[in-house]
Design a protein around this motif. Structure first.
Motif, PDB file in Angstrom:
ATOM      1  N   GLY A  63      52.385  41.967 -43.810  1.00 28.94           N
ATOM      2  CA  GLY A  63      51.809  40.496 -44.198  1.00 28.94           C
ATOM      3  C   GLY A  63      53.013  39.515 -44.282  1.00 28.94           C
ATOM      4  O   GLY A  63      54.276  39.629 -44.042  1.00 28.94           O
ATOM      5  N   ASP A  64      52.407  38.043 -44.595  1.00 28.19           N
ATOM      6  CA  ASP A  64      53.675  37.118 -44.601  1.00 28.19           C
ATOM      7  C   ASP A  64      54.556  37.375 -45.662  1.00 28.19           C
ATOM      8  O   ASP A  64      54.255  37.993 -46.586  1.00 28.19           O
ATOM      9  CB  ASP A  64      52.682  35.606 -44.872  1.00 28.19           C
ATOM     10  N   VAL A  65      55.784  36.892 -45.459  1.00 25.50           N
ATOM     11  CA  VAL A  65      56.661  37.139 -46.137  1.00 25.50           C
ATOM     12  C   VAL A  65      56.314  36.566 -47.640  1.00 25.50           C
ATOM     13  O   VAL A  65      56.699  37.178 -48.640  1.00 25.50           O
ATOM     14  CB  VAL A  65      58.027  36.256 -45.772  1.00 25.50           C
ATOM     15  N   ASN A  66      55.697  35.705 -47.836  1.00 21.71           N
ATOM     16  CA  ASN A  66      55.224  35.172 -48.989  1.00 21.71           C
ATOM     17  C   ASN A  66      53.766  35.510 -49.599  1.00 21.71           C
ATOM     18  O   ASN A  66      53.309  34.956 -50.418  1.00 21.71           O
ATOM     19  CB  ASN A  66      55.251  33.668 -49.379  1.00 21.71           C
ATOM     20  N   ASP A  67      53.091  36.633 -48.970  1.00 25.25           N
ATOM     21  CA  ASP A  67      51.803  37.234 -49.233  1.00 25.25           C
ATOM     22  C   ASP A  67      51.641  37.398 -50.671  1.00 25.25           C
ATOM     23  O   ASP A  67      52.642  38.206 -51.089  1.00 25.25           O
ATOM     24  CB  ASP A  67      51.621  38.128 -48.384  1.00 25.25           C
ATOM     25  N   THR A  68      50.941  37.067 -51.320  1.00 23.60           N
ATOM     26  CA  THR A  68      50.632  37.189 -52.864  1.00 23.60           C
ATOM     27  C   THR A  68      49.875  38.546 -53.181  1.00 23.60           C
ATOM     28  O   THR A  68      49.373  38.804 -54.267  1.00 23.60           O
ATOM     29  CB  THR A  68      50.260  35.988 -53.671  1.00 23.60           C
ATOM     30  N   ASP A  69      49.196  38.946 -51.904  1.00 17.72           N
ATOM     31  CA  ASP A  69      48.185  40.361 -52.253  1.00 17.72           C
ATOM     32  C   ASP A  69      47.174  39.946 -52.997  1.00 17.72           C
ATOM     33  O   ASP A  69      46.255  40.701 -53.806  1.00 17.72           O
ATOM     34  CB  ASP A  69      48.986  41.478 -52.758  1.00 17.72           C
ATOM     35  N   GLU A  70      46.656  38.726 -52.722  1.00 20.54           N
ATOM     36  CA  GLU A  70      45.248  38.492 -53.271  1.00 20.54           C
ATOM     37  C   GLU A  70      44.224  38.478 -52.205  1.00 20.54           C
ATOM     38  O   GLU A  70      44.625  38.605 -50.991  1.00 20.54           O
ATOM     39  CB  GLU A  70      45.454  36.914 -53.719  1.00 20.54           C
ATOM     40  N   ASN A  97      41.890  37.524 -49.204  1.00 17.67           N
ATOM     41  CA  ASN A  97      41.976  36.578 -48.465  1.00 17.67           C
ATOM     42  C   ASN A  97      41.645  36.841 -46.896  1.00 17.67           C
ATOM     43  O   ASN A  97      42.651  37.571 -46.394  1.00 17.67           O
ATOM     44  CB  ASN A  97      43.638  35.654 -48.544  1.00 17.67           C
ATOM     45  N   PRO A  98      40.518  36.724 -46.609  1.00 12.64           N
ATOM     46  CA  PRO A  98      40.123  37.027 -45.476  1.00 12.64           C
ATOM     47  C   PRO A  98      40.581  36.119 -44.049  1.00 12.64           C
ATOM     48  O   PRO A  98      40.447  36.692 -42.929  1.00 12.64           O
ATOM     49  CB  PRO A  98      38.581  36.933 -45.339  1.00 12.64           C
ATOM     50  N   LEU A  99      41.309  35.368 -44.483  1.00 17.48           N
ATOM     51  CA  LEU A  99      41.957  34.296 -43.412  1.00 17.48           C
ATOM     52  C   LEU A  99      43.286  34.800 -43.193  1.00 17.48           C
ATOM     53  O   LEU A  99      43.927  34.196 -42.101  1.00 17.48           O
ATOM     54  CB  LEU A  99      41.918  32.805 -43.825  1.00 17.48           C
ATOM     55  N   LEU A 100      44.010  35.389 -43.893  1.00 23.98           N
ATOM     56  CA  LEU A 100      45.408  35.961 -43.649  1.00 23.98           C
ATOM     57  C   LEU A 100      45.364  37.053 -42.466  1.00 23.98           C
ATOM     58  O   LEU A 100      44.469  37.895 -42.326  1.00 23.98           O
ATOM     59  CB  LEU A 100      46.140  36.735 -44.825  1.00 23.98           C
ATOM     60  N   VAL A 101      46.646  36.946 -41.761  1.00 25.14           N
ATOM     61  CA  VAL A 101      46.794  38.188 -40.760  1.00 25.14           C
ATOM     62  C   VAL A 101      47.551  39.138 -41.354  1.00 25.14           C
ATOM     63  O   VAL A 101      48.643  39.127 -41.897  1.00 25.14           O
ATOM     64  CB  VAL A 101      47.611  37.548 -39.661  1.00 25.14           C
ATOM     65  N   ARG A 102      46.769  40.318 -41.531  1.00 25.23           N
ATOM     66  CA  ARG A 102      47.390  41.489 -42.209  1.00 25.23           C
ATOM     67  C   ARG A 102      46.957  42.765 -41.276  1.00 25.23           C
ATOM     68  O   ARG A 102      46.040  42.937 -40.781  1.00 25.23           O
ATOM     69  CB  ARG A 102      46.803  41.904 -43.758  1.00 25.23           C
ATOM     70  N   MET A 103      47.791  43.732 -41.368  1.00 22.85           N
ATOM     71  CA  MET A 103      47.454  44.911 -41.025  1.00 22.85           C
ATOM     72  C   MET A 103      47.868  46.123 -42.286  1.00 22.85           C
ATOM     73  O   MET A 103      48.610  45.760 -43.128  1.00 22.85           O
ATOM     74  CB  MET A 103      48.494  45.421 -39.902  1.00 22.85           C
ATOM     75  N   GLN A 104      47.268  47.232 -42.410  1.00 17.21           N
ATOM     76  CA  GLN A 104      47.070  48.137 -43.499  1.00 17.21           C
ATOM     77  C   GLN A 104      46.807  49.403 -43.058  1.00 17.21           C
ATOM     78  O   GLN A 104      45.919  49.672 -42.096  1.00 17.21           O
ATOM     79  CB  GLN A 104      46.217  47.620 -44.659  1.00 17.21           C
ATOM     80  N   GLY A 105      47.512  50.283 -43.686  1.00 11.65           N
ATOM     81  CA  GLY A 105      47.241  51.860 -43.381  1.00 11.65           C
ATOM     82  C   GLY A 105      47.934  52.734 -44.280  1.00 11.65           C
ATOM     83  O   GLY A 105      48.856  52.250 -45.100  1.00 11.65           O
ATOM     84  N   SER A 106      47.832  53.916 -43.760  1.00 14.48           N
ATOM     85  CA  SER A 106      48.356  55.130 -44.764  1.00 14.48           C
ATOM     86  C   SER A 106      50.103  55.520 -44.662  1.00 14.48           C
ATOM     87  O   SER A 106      50.462  55.158 -43.355  1.00 14.48           O
ATOM     88  CB  SER A 106      47.532  56.226 -44.640  1.00 14.48           C
ATOM     89  N   VAL A 107      50.451  55.679 -45.590  1.00 10.65           N
ATOM     90  CA  VAL A 107      52.013  56.214 -45.351  1.00 10.65           C
ATOM     91  C   VAL A 107      52.182  57.880 -45.769  1.00 10.65           C
ATOM     92  O   VAL A 107      51.322  58.349 -46.796  1.00 10.65           O
ATOM     93  CB  VAL A 107      52.732  55.378 -46.356  1.00 10.65           C
ATOM     94  N   GLY A 108      52.665  58.607 -45.124  1.00  8.87           N
ATOM     95  CA  GLY A 108      52.859  59.701 -45.370  1.00  8.87           C
ATOM     96  C   GLY A 108      53.885  60.457 -44.523  1.00  8.87           C
ATOM     97  O   GLY A 108      54.609  59.960 -43.509  1.00  8.87           O
ATOM     98  N   THR A 109      53.951  61.777 -44.575  1.00  6.71           N
ATOM     99  CA  THR A 109      55.060  62.686 -43.743  1.00  6.71           C
ATOM    100  C   THR A 109      54.376  63.085 -42.579  1.00  6.71           C
ATOM    101  O   THR A 109      55.133  63.343 -41.545  1.00  6.71           O
ATOM    102  CB  THR A 109      55.996  63.739 -44.760  1.00  6.71           C
ATOM    103  N   VAL A 110      53.112  63.295 -42.499  1.00  9.60           N
ATOM    104  CA  VAL A 110      52.379  64.029 -41.616  1.00  9.60           C
ATOM    105  C   VAL A 110      51.006  63.211 -41.287  1.00  9.60           C
ATOM    106  O   VAL A 110      50.534  62.803 -42.563  1.00  9.60           O
ATOM    107  CB  VAL A 110      52.323  65.136 -41.150  1.00  9.60           C
ATOM    108  N   ASN A 111      50.180  62.957 -40.434  1.00 12.69           N
ATOM    109  CA  ASN A 111      48.912  62.519 -40.276  1.00 12.69           C
ATOM    110  C   ASN A 111      48.919  61.291 -40.982  1.00 12.69           C
ATOM    111  O   ASN A 111      47.741  61.209 -41.847  1.00 12.69           O
ATOM    112  CB  ASN A 111      47.973  63.627 -40.646  1.00 12.69           C
TER     113      ASN A 111
END
Length: 150
Positions: A98-105, A107-121
């Motif tokens: 996300g943006d450097v100053n994204d406040t995590d509110e 907001n469907p207008l912001l350009v974001r990608m999101q996903g899982s974090v792990g050691t496998v899969n």
């Protein structure tokens, strides 16, 4: 599979590339349950904790992808070092681009990608999901792909 925000979907549909949408963003790594949507708000301090922010050379500047995708895959710019200092102890469970100053509110207008974090899969692989404040977290390799037909 990682999720994209409505803002990124709209950007891809009408005005730009994945590279253009990603460049200048940072990667935040969080503990807590991954939200169902990249548009969703995070509850920082209670449900979600920012463990680390990966930026160019760890200096807070946005990241950049390489300009040449191959077979539907684009990589991190090899000239950049993506790193950050871990700011809180915790178990990494998901990330957001996300943006450097994204406040995590929400907001469907912001350009974001999101996903899982792990050691496998997982969408974002790390050597250890247990993060310790004060240590450095690096991302030496990043490949983002869009499925293509055979």
């Amino acid at each position: 599979m990682f999720k994209i925000s409505t803002g990124l979907a709209n950007h891809l549909m009408a005005s730009g590339s994945l590279k253009a949408g990603f460049d200048g963003k940072v990667i935040r790594i969080y503990s807590g349950p991954e939200p169902a949507s990249a548009n969703a708000a995070l509850t920082l301090g209670t449900t979600h904790t920012v463990l680390c922010v990966l930026s160019k050379d760890g200096g807070g500047q946005g990241l950049k992808l390489d300009g040449t995708p191959v077979s539907g895959i684009i990589k991190k710019d090899s000239d950049e070092v993506w790193r950050g200092t871990i700011v809180a102890n915790g178990v990494a469970s998901f990330f957001r681009v996300g943006d450097v100053n994204d406040t995590d509110e929400e907001n469907p207008l912001l350009v974001r990608m999101q996903g899982s974090v792990g050691t496998v899969n997982a969408d974002f692989l790390v050597s250890n999901v247990t993060m310790v404040a004060g240590e450095e977290q690096r991302c030496d390799s990043c490949n983002i792909g869009i499925p293509v037909g055979a």
